[in-house]
Write an enzyme that holds these catalytic residues in place. Structure first.
Site, PDB file in Angstrom:
ATOM      1  N   ASP A  80     -29.315   2.532 -27.465  1.00 51.75           N
ATOM      2  CA  ASP A  80     -28.166   1.750 -27.026  1.00 51.75           C
ATOM      3  C   ASP A  80     -26.896   2.202 -27.727  1.00 51.75           C
ATOM      4  O   ASP A  80     -26.876   2.417 -28.939  1.00 51.75           O
ATOM      5  CB  ASP A  80     -28.419   0.272 -27.319  1.00 51.75           C
ATOM      6  CG  ASP A  80     -27.213  -0.578 -26.991  1.00 51.75           C
ATOM      7  OD1 ASP A  80     -26.908  -0.707 -25.802  1.00 51.75           O
ATOM      8  OD2 ASP A  80     -26.572  -1.085 -27.930  1.00 51.75           O
TER       9      ASP A  80
ATOM     10  N   ASP B 190     -21.957   1.467 -15.075  1.00 48.26           N
ATOM     11  CA  ASP B 190     -22.473   0.539 -14.062  1.00 48.26           C
ATOM     12  C   ASP B 190     -21.407  -0.510 -13.748  1.00 48.26           C
ATOM     13  O   ASP B 190     -20.949  -1.225 -14.639  1.00 48.26           O
ATOM     14  CB  ASP B 190     -23.731  -0.139 -14.597  1.00 48.26           C
ATOM     15  CG  ASP B 190     -24.531  -0.854 -13.513  1.00 48.26           C
ATOM     16  OD1 ASP B 190     -23.901  -1.397 -12.580  1.00 48.26           O
ATOM     17  OD2 ASP B 190     -25.768  -0.874 -13.605  1.00 48.26           O
TER      18      ASP B 190
END
Length: 261
Positions: free
Chosen positions: A127, A150
């Site tokens: 991450d 996204d």
């Protein structure tokens, strides 16, 4: 050589990572980690020691990692790695760090880096928030690139978008003064949110002025998806921000180095 990273395989449940902002936590993005097939796993295991950076949760000496002092460019969410590979091919004088949570995308780029014989690219399969918070020292990066994150286009999902105030503040900390942030999106609504967040972030100055964008820079290749979208009349917004002391005026912008690379 056949690329074993052509299928996402079985999907694992999404696992969010978060960053504190006031009393609530903001997701950086959702982990979409496809499981490797046995062939993919063998390739990954063979190439990861060469190009991969295991997340250790402690500050990393990037000069020692690459074996030299050079400008450091971080791409967050590199997808299949096309833009990162292109940049590394075009400018080997810089060191490139890529972060991606989707396993097959990481695998495809590992194969490409081996094919290119790259020595100046390293990858995280982790991450981005955790890497930035715990492994990248403040002021260590010369540039951060975030291409087509996204969009989470449903309104109720907008809070999951990567570009949020707390994340922008984290990026400012990690960029050196005079460094650069380059973000790109093909969603008009996300471009608006990027302007709302980034234009208001102390330490970032929009190269094109408030709520402005630039033509696609030469260091970002145009994707097939982008070309198809433009033929259908879809827009693409490239946003360039310079990292300065927080004085956001036109005079300080004009004194900054040019955005030629």
């Amino acid at each position: 050589m056949t690329d074993p990273f052509t299928s996402d395989g079985a999907k694992m449940p999404p696992k969010p990572f978060t960053i504190e902002e006031g009393r609530r936590q903001v997701r950086s993005f959702v982990l979409r980690q496809g499981r490797f097939t046995p062939a993919q796993q063998r390739t990954f295991d063979a190439l990861w020691p060469r190009f991969g950076l295991d997340y250790l949760g402690a500050p990393r000496d990037l000069a020692a990692t690459f074996g030299r002092d050079a400008h450091k460019v971080l791409e967050i969410g590199f997808g299949n790695g096309a833009a990162l590979r292109f940049a590394a091919q075009q400018d080997p004088s810089r060191d490139y760090i890529g972060i991606e949570v989707h396993a097959p995308g990481v695998g495809r780029l590992l194969n490409a880096l081996e094919e290119d014989g790259s020595t100046h690219v390293r990858l995280y399969h982790h991450d981005a928030v955790e890497v930035l918070e715990h492994e990248i020292a403040d002021g260590a990066l010369d540039e951060v690139r975030i291409y087509f994150p996204d969009p989470w286009h449903k309104k109720r999902h907008n809070k999951r978008r990567l570009i949020q105030p707390a994340f922008a503040q984290l990026l400012v900390r990690k960029l050196r003064e005079g460094g650069r942030l380059h973000a790109a999106t093909d969603w008009a609504d996300y471009a608006e949110q990027m302007w709302d967040v980034l234009d208001a972030t102390p330490g970032l100055v929009n190269r094109a002025g408030p709520r402005g964008h630039v033509e696609r820079p030469t260091w970002r290749p145009q994707t097939h998806f982008e070309t198809r979208g433009q033929k259908l009349g879809h827009g693409v917004w490239d946003l360039l921000y310079d990292r300065d002391s927080g004085i956001g005026n036109r005079e300080s912008q004009e004194q900054l180095p040019s955005a030629s690379g």
